[in-house]
Scaffold this active site. Structure first.
Site, PDB file in Angstrom:
ATOM      1  CB  SER A 122      16.666  -9.163   7.640  1.00 32.47           C
ATOM      2  OG  SER A 122      16.968  -9.847   6.179  1.00 32.47           O
ATOM      3  CE1 TYR A 146      16.324  -3.927   4.757  1.00 30.21           C
ATOM      4  CE2 TYR A 146      18.105  -6.070   4.823  1.00 30.21           C
ATOM      5  CZ  TYR A 146      16.808  -5.472   4.640  1.00 30.21           C
ATOM      6  OH  TYR A 146      15.444  -5.761   4.765  1.00 30.21           O
ATOM      7  CE  LYS A 150      14.612  -4.047   8.163  1.00 25.17           C
ATOM      8  NZ  LYS A 150      13.164  -4.129   7.864  1.00 25.17           N
TER       9      LYS A 150
HETATM   10  N1  NAD Z   1      11.617  -8.060   0.429  1.00 24.45           N
HETATM   11  C1  NAD Z   1      12.302  -9.213   0.793  1.00 24.45           C
HETATM   12  O1  NAD Z   1      12.564 -10.222   0.181  1.00 24.45           O
HETATM   13  C2  NAD Z   1      12.662  -8.824   2.088  1.00 24.45           C
HETATM   14  C3  NAD Z   1      13.100  -9.567   3.506  1.00 24.45           C
HETATM   15  C4  NAD Z   1      13.496  -9.452   4.305  1.00 24.45           C
HETATM   16  C5  NAD Z   1      13.453  -8.243   4.643  1.00 24.45           C
HETATM   17  N2  NAD Z   1      12.554  -8.171   4.315  1.00 24.45           N
HETATM   18  C6  NAD Z   1      11.403  -6.599   4.943  1.00 24.45           C
HETATM   19  O2  NAD Z   1      10.365  -6.709   4.794  1.00 24.45           O
HETATM   20  C7  NAD Z   1       9.352  -5.539   4.670  1.00 24.45           C
HETATM   21  C8  NAD Z   1       8.815  -4.948   3.873  1.00 24.45           C
HETATM   22  O3  NAD Z   1       9.556  -5.177   1.893  1.00 24.45           O
HETATM   23  P1  NAD Z   1       9.374  -5.406   1.128  1.00 24.45           P
HETATM   24  O4  NAD Z   1       9.524  -6.354   0.404  1.00 24.45           O
HETATM   25  O5  NAD Z   1       7.498  -5.454   1.205  1.00 24.45           O
HETATM   26  O6  NAD Z   1       8.987  -3.914   0.941  1.00 24.45           O
HETATM   27  P2  NAD Z   1       8.459  -2.927   0.330  1.00 24.45           P
HETATM   28  O7  NAD Z   1      10.168  -1.225  -0.554  1.00 24.45           O
HETATM   29  O8  NAD Z   1       7.506  -3.250  -0.764  1.00 24.45           O
HETATM   30  O9  NAD Z   1       7.429  -1.979   1.367  1.00 24.45           O
HETATM   31  C9  NAD Z   1       7.708  -1.521   2.235  1.00 24.45           C
HETATM   32  C10 NAD Z   1       6.761  -0.228   2.568  1.00 24.45           C
HETATM   33  O10 NAD Z   1       7.101   0.253   3.694  1.00 24.45           O
HETATM   34  C11 NAD Z   1       6.789   2.194   3.591  1.00 24.45           C
HETATM   35  N3  NAD Z   1       7.672   2.176   3.193  1.00 24.45           N
HETATM   36  C12 NAD Z   1       9.271   2.404   4.062  1.00 24.45           C
HETATM   37  N4  NAD Z   1       9.703   3.571   4.152  1.00 24.45           N
HETATM   38  C13 NAD Z   1       8.831   4.013   5.402  1.00 24.45           C
HETATM   39  C14 NAD Z   1       8.252   5.250   6.009  1.00 24.45           C
HETATM   40  N5  NAD Z   1       9.241   5.791   6.373  1.00 24.45           N
HETATM   41  N6  NAD Z   1       7.052   5.693   6.282  1.00 24.45           N
HETATM   42  C15 NAD Z   1       5.907   5.228   5.677  1.00 24.45           C
HETATM   43  N7  NAD Z   1       6.011   4.205   5.365  1.00 24.45           N
HETATM   44  C16 NAD Z   1       7.390   3.614   5.181  1.00 24.45           C
HETATM   45  C17 NAD Z   1       6.811   1.885   1.652  1.00 24.45           C
HETATM   46  O11 NAD Z   1       6.461   2.805   0.797  1.00 24.45           O
HETATM   47  C18 NAD Z   1       6.399   0.550   1.135  1.00 24.45           C
HETATM   48  O12 NAD Z   1       5.744   0.621   0.311  1.00 24.45           O
HETATM   49  C19 NAD Z   1      10.876  -4.342   5.041  1.00 24.45           C
HETATM   50  O13 NAD Z   1      10.952  -3.520   6.073  1.00 24.45           O
HETATM   51  C20 NAD Z   1      12.327  -5.493   4.649  1.00 24.45           C
HETATM   52  O14 NAD Z   1      13.662  -4.835   5.305  1.00 24.45           O
HETATM   53  C21 NAD Z   1      12.093  -8.006   3.182  1.00 24.45           C
END
Ligand code: NAD
Length: 335
Positions: A122, A146, A150
Site C-alpha cells: 500500500s 496498517y 505492510k
Molecule cells: N482497497 C484499497 O484501496 C487498497 C489499497 C492498498 C492496499 N490494499 C490491500 O489490498 C488487499 C485487498 O484489499 P481489498 O480492498 O480487496 O480488501 P477486502 O477486505 O475486500 O479483501 C480482503 C479479503 O481477505 C480476506 N481475509 C482477511 N483476513 C483474512 C485471513 N486472516 N485469512 C483469510 N482471508 C482473510 C477477507 O475475507 C477478504 O475477502 C489488502 O491486502 C489491502 O491491504 C487495498
C-alpha cells in the site's frame, strides 16, 4: 500430492474486492486459480464459480494443504485487514492478521516449495509524503499500524528469497476504485470506508458524505488522492506474476494513475455519472490524512509494460456506479 502446476495460483483474499478482480483476470489469462479466504470480509459469490477453500491465512497447515491440493506454484496474497482507523485502535489484531497471517502463509509456501509471491502492499508505507508524485525511492515512514504491517512484510521478503529462493513482487496500490466493466464484480465492504461508494450512498438517500478537511493546501482545499481502477490493478498483478515465472527479479512497484483527484473532484464525478446531488457535510481533518498522495508509476510502466487502461476518473466512477446501481445490496450475503 498434486504435481506443482505452473499455471495454478492460490489467491488468498480472492473473495474480496481487489482479489476477486485479480482472480478473474488470472482466469482470463489462462491460470487455474483456487481462492483461499476466511470470508471475514469477502463474498463467496465474488469467486464467480472458482473453487473456494474457506480458511485463515494464519493457519500454516491449512495453507499447506491448500497449496498441495491446488498444485499452486505461486501465491497472490490479498488477504489482510485494511482500515487505517481500525489499525490505530487495534494494532495487535492488525499485526496478527496482516503480519503473523502473512508469515504463516510464507512458511507454508517455503515448506511446499512454492516459488513466487505477489503481495498487496500500500502507499500507506510512505507515511507523510516529503515530495509528490511519490516514487518507490521515496522514504518509507508509515504513520499508522496498517502501513507498518505492510512494510514489515516488504522487509521480510528479501530474507525469504535468500533462504528459500522465493521471488516476490510487492505492489504498492494507491486508492483502488471502480468495478469490473462487465458488471460481474464490485466493491462490497461493510462498513464502507472508501469515498466513491460512500458518495453513492449519499446520492441514494444514505447518510451525507463527510468531507474531512476543506482547508488543505490544495487547489480546492480538499485532499488529493490517486484513484486506480481495480481492473488496472488486476492487470498489474497478472503481469507481475508472469514476470516472476519468466525468472524476473523481485521488485517493488507503485500502482497509480499519476493523476491527483480531490474529494470535490470525486463528488463532481459522482454527480455527473449518477445525475444526482451528493449530500455532504464538512468534517474536521482526520489525523494522519496527508494533503496529497499520488504516484509516480514510471517503474512499473518501464519494467512490466503496464499502463492503466481506464485512468479517467469519470470512467472509474461510471464502472463503480454500474455495479452499485445494479447491486444495491452488494453480493447480497450480509444481513
Ligand atoms: N482497497 C484499497 O484501496 C487498497 C489499497 C492498498 C492496499 N490494499 C490491500 O489490498 C488487499 C485487498 O484489499 P481489498 O480492498 O480487496 O480488501 P477486502 O477486505 O475486500 O479483501 C480482503 C479479503 O481477505 C480476506 N481475509 C482477511 N483476513 C483474512 C485471513 N486472516 N485469512 C483469510 N482471508 C482473510 C477477507 O475475507 C477478504 O475477502 C489488502 O491486502 C489491502 O491491504 C487495498
Amino acid at each position: 500430492m498434486v504435481a506443482a502446476d505452473r499455471r495454478a495460483v492460490l489467491v488468498t483474499g480472492g473473495a474480496g474486492y481487489v482479489g476477486s478482480h485479480a482472480a478473474k483476470a488470472l482466469r482470463q489469462a489462462g491460470y487455474h486459480i483456487v481462492i483461499y479466504d476466511n470470508l471475514s470480509a469477502g463474498h463467496r459469490a465474488a469467486a464467480l464459480g472458482a473453487p473456494v477453500i474457506q480458511g485463515d491465512v494464519g493457519d500454516t497447515d491449512a495453507v499447506r494443504r491448500a497449496i498441495r491440493e491446488s498444485g499452486a506454484a505461486s501465491v497472490m496474497h490479498f488477504a489482510a485487514w485494511l482500515s487505517v482507523a481500525d489499525s490505530v485502535r487495534d494494532p495487535i489484531g492488525y499485526y496478527r492478521n496482516n503480519v503473523a497471517g502473512t508469515l504463516a502463509t510464507l512458511e507454508a509456501m517455503a515448506a511446499e516449495g512454492c516459488r513466487h509471491f505477489v503481495f498487496s502492499s500500500s502507499c500507506a508505507v510512505y507515511g507523510e509524503p516529503v515530495e509528490t508524485p511519490i516514487s518507490e525511492t521515496h522514504p518509507t515512514a508509515p504513520i499508522n499500524a496498517y502501513g507498518q504491517t505492510k512494510l514489515a512484510i516488504e522487509h521480510a521478503l528479501p530474507h525469504f528469497e535468500r533462504a528459500y529462493g522465493m521471488t516476490s513482487i510487492r505492489l504498492r496500490y494507491f486508492n483502488a476504485a471502480g468495478a469490473d466493466p462487465a458488471g460481474e464484480l464490485g466493491e462490497d465492504h461493510s462498513p464502507e470506508i472508501h469515498v466513491i461508494p460512500r458518495a453513492f450512498q449519499a446520492a441514494s438517500g444514505g447518510p451525507p458524505l463527510d468531507v474531512f478537511g476543506e482547508d488543505y493546501p490544495t487547489p480546492d482545499g480538499t485532499c488529493l488522492r490517486d484513484y486506480i481502477h481495480v481492473t488496472d490493478l488486476a492487470d498489474a498483478h497478472v503481469k507481475a506474476l508472469a514476470r516472476l515465472e519468466q525468472g524476473g527479479a523481485s521488485a517493488t512497484y507503485n500502482i497509480g494513475t499519476e493523476r491527483p483527484s480531490s474529494v470535490k473532484d470525486v463528488i463532481a464525478a459522482v454527480e455527473r455519472v449518477t445525475g444526482r446531488p451528493v449530500m455532504r457535510r464538512s468534517a474536521p481533518r482526520r489525523p494522519g490524512d496527508p494533503a496529497a498522495l499520488y504516484a509516480s508509476a514510471q517503474r512499473i510502466r518501464q519494467d512490466l509494460g503496464w499502463t492503466p487502461a481506464r485512468p479517467d476518473l469519470d470512467t472509474i466512477v461510471r464502472d463503480a456506479w454500474q455495479w452499485h446501481s445494479t447491486h444495491p445490496h452488494g453480493f447480497g450475503d450480509r444481513p
